[in-house]
Design an enzyme around this catalytic site. Structure first.
Site, short mmCIF file in Angstrom:
data_model
loop_
_atom_site.label_atom_id
_atom_site.label_comp_id
_atom_site.label_asym_id
_atom_site.label_seq_id
_atom_site.Cartn_x
_atom_site.Cartn_y
_atom_site.Cartn_z
N HIS A 178 -12.71 -26.41 -31.95
CA HIS A 178 -12.23 -27.44 -31.03
C HIS A 178 -10.75 -27.17 -30.72
CE1 HIS A 178 -11.04 -31.32 -29.47
NE2 HIS A 178 -12.32 -31.59 -29.29
N ARG A 215 -14.00 -28.06 -26.09
CA ARG A 215 -14.99 -27.21 -26.78
C ARG A 215 -16.08 -26.81 -25.80
NH1 ARG A 215 -18.18 -31.76 -30.27
NH2 ARG A 215 -17.11 -33.54 -29.37
N LYS A 248 -18.33 -28.91 -22.99
CA LYS A 248 -17.84 -30.29 -22.84
C LYS A 248 -16.99 -30.37 -21.56
CE LYS A 248 -18.43 -33.19 -25.23
NZ LYS A 248 -18.47 -34.10 -26.36
N ASP A 308 -10.41 -32.11 -19.71
CA ASP A 308 -9.64 -33.31 -20.04
C ASP A 308 -8.16 -32.91 -20.04
OD1 ASP A 308 -8.19 -35.21 -21.55
OD2 ASP A 308 -9.83 -35.59 -22.94
N CYS A 360 -5.61 -33.83 -21.69
CA CYS A 360 -4.85 -33.65 -22.95
C CYS A 360 -4.98 -32.22 -23.47
CB CYS A 360 -5.25 -34.67 -24.01
SG CYS A 360 -6.92 -34.49 -24.64
N TYR A 361 -6.08 -31.52 -23.11
CA TYR A 361 -6.23 -30.14 -23.57
C TYR A 361 -5.28 -29.19 -22.85
CZ TYR A 361 -10.26 -32.13 -25.88
OH TYR A 361 -11.05 -32.93 -26.65
N ASP A 381 -7.10 -38.66 -18.71
CA ASP A 381 -8.00 -37.57 -19.08
C ASP A 381 -8.50 -36.85 -17.80
OD1 ASP A 381 -10.64 -36.56 -19.33
OD2 ASP A 381 -11.24 -37.96 -20.87
N ASP A 439 -3.14 -43.56 -20.18
CA ASP A 439 -2.71 -44.06 -21.49
C ASP A 439 -1.54 -43.20 -21.98
OD1 ASP A 439 -3.72 -41.83 -23.20
OD2 ASP A 439 -5.67 -42.50 -22.47
N HIS A 476 -2.49 -39.51 -23.33
CA HIS A 476 -2.68 -38.51 -22.27
C HIS A 476 -1.39 -38.24 -21.52
CE1 HIS A 476 -6.96 -39.19 -23.15
NE2 HIS A 476 -7.05 -37.91 -22.82
#
Ligand code: FPP
Ligand code: ZN
Length: 467
Positions: free
Chosen positions: A244, A286, A289, A292, A294-295, A400, A407, A410
């Site tokens: 992850h 991952r 999926k 997003d 934040c990645y 995201d 938020d 993020h």
């Protein structure tokens, strides 16, 4: 067979009902059915592509406006969030040091300073979260926890004043870290809590940035993290789990900070992270999926770190028993190349530590940032496009993906990801990027960070000079 393609009774997320007969019509159709996650993927792709279509059809000046970083709106959103953290705050009560870090780090990335009253309140609040035996809890009187300790220390480093830095009791903190250390070499999040790569990173990050990293904290840790690198190449939260992005960042940064990064298989790590950037231009956490925002930091930041480690990756490939240069034309390894020898030590070993040289061990963070950056291993402009067009909320803050709420978590990691993208072509950590490395106007440029700790670089230098 149910005419609906959605098998809602199944515990798996497969859209068509699985069958026991391999020769049934359902089986023949299997290759044409979608999993729920693939359907969600299509929906996200559709939304994102619609945004990109509008963007590419727009005239140049509108495009520039569309990828503008709405600084004032973000600062407004962050400041409002920070002001709500007062004594009557009870939502996410065990997360307040995190909220302090996410908000103040985001503001620092936007070059926004903090006024004295707010700074004093933050130092006072975090001092009340501090346990008398070391470590910080999620709020006053709460049990000390490694995640909130990391958040509290990074907040104080981000404040950067002598008062903030001197409020940290390094001796007590060191004894807390030792208490969290397990006999297997890894760390627990809190007393009797779970052992994972997050705990390892948060412990080592604070020890390193505060110059208290010693042999006792490091012993056995590299081997534990090595056990978390999976067959895919990424790093999992614990041995046997799925790779992850969040844990990959944590494991990679930890291995560098303890001077053992050459033990990881870097080429498979690079492959795994690089292939997590999707057609939507953002990163997924991952395999299979959704992307997003934040990645952008967890995955984009990992690649920005590896950009300084390419000499080790090359060295690993050259000294591998099945080195590419020994492969015959049909791709089989030449048997003569199976030497069975361990690869040489990599040229990256910056220090040979003898004894308890905490100062030298902590200097790894400083040495790392001086290594020449070889340029991005991912599509930096595409990632900036995802962050600014899909994650940025025009009223302030980041999310995201389109359709989700903004938020502070993020906001912090989208801005951190944007900063690593903007400096990803710069040879040295703080040299200003060329204009074409920054998507949109140059006024979008954020402050550079130290990617191993995720604090603004200038704040990192300040703490190193003081402690
Ligand atoms: C410094 C520190 C504490 C780092 C934490 C690192 C981090 C973000 C770990 C991720 C944890 C995790 C398995 C999320 C999966 O969530 P999900 O299943 O909702 O998301 P996904 O679908 O994107 O995998
Ligand atoms: Zn996220």
């Amino acid at each position: 067979m149910d005419s609906s393609p959605i098998d809602s009774s199944s515990s798996s997320s497969t859209l068509s009902s699985p069958t026991s007969s391999p020769h049934s019509a359902a089986h023949d159709n299997q290759s044409r059915t979608l999993t729920l996650s693939q359907l969600e993927q299509c929906k996200v792709e559709e939304r994102v592509f619609e945004i990109y279509r509008i963007f590419s059809d727009a005239p140049a000046h509108t495009q520039t406006l569309m990828v503008e970083l709405w600084r004032d709106k973000h600062i407004e959103f962050l400041t409002r969030g920070f002001n709500q953290l007062g004594p009557s705050y009870h939502v996410l009560d065990a997360n307040r040091p995190w909220l302090c870090y996410w908000i103040l780090h985001s503001r620092a990335l936007l070059s926004e300073s903090i006024d004295t009253e707010l700074e004093n309140n933050t130092i006072d609040f975090l001092s009340r979260c501090k346990d008398k035996n070391g470590g910080y809890g999620g709020g006053p009187g709460q049990l000390p926890h490694l995640a909130t300790t990391y958040a509290a220390v990074n907040t104080l480093v981000t404040l950067g004043s002598d008062a903030a830095l001197l409020s940290i009791n390094r001796e007590e903190l060191h004894s807390f870290l030792l208490r969290m250390k397990d006999s297997c070499g890894a760390f627990r999040m809190h007393t009797a809590g779970e052992i994972d790569v997050r705990a390892c990173y948060t412990a080592i990050s604070v020890a390193s940035i505060l110059n208290i990293l010693d042999l006792e904290l490091v012993t056995g840790l590299g081997d534990y993290i090595l056990r978390c690198q999976t067959y895919e190449g990424g790093i999992a939260g614990e041995p046997g789990s799925e790779a992850h992005g969040g844990y990959t960042f944590c494991g990679l940064a930890t291995m560098i900070l303890i001077n053992e990064v050459d033990k990881l298989d870097l080429s498979s790590l690079i492959d795994w992270v690089a292939f997590r950037q999707g057609v939507e231009c953002g990163f997924q956490g991952r395999t299979n999926k959704l992307v997003d925002g934040c990645y952008s930091f967890w995955q984009g930041g990992s690649l920005c770190i590896i950009q300084r480690l390419l000499s080790i990756a090359h060295h690993q490939i050259k000294s591998s028993p099945i080195s590419l240069k020994h492969l015959s034309v049909d791709g089989n390894a030449d048997s003569a190349s199976f030497t069975g020898c361990k690869p040489d030590r990599s040229p990256y070993q910056i220090h040979d530590f003898d004894g308890e040289e905490a100062g030298k061990r902590s200097a790894i963070g400083l040495e790392f940032i001086k290594i020449t950056n070889e340029g991005p291993l991912f599509h930096s402009i595409a990632l900036q496009q995802y962050i600014l067009l899909c994650s940025q909320v025009l009223e302030g803050g980041f999310r995201d993906k389109p359709g989700k709420q903004r938020d502070h978590y993020h906001s912090c990691y989208c801005l951190s990801g944007l900063s690593v993208c903007q400096y990803s072509f710069s040879k040295t950590a703080d040299s200003p990027p060329l204009p074409n490395a920054v998507l949109g106007l140059y006024s979008n440029l954020l402050e550079p960070i130290h990617p191993l700790y995720n604090v603004v670089l200038e704040k990192y230098y300040k703490v190193q000079a003081l402690l």
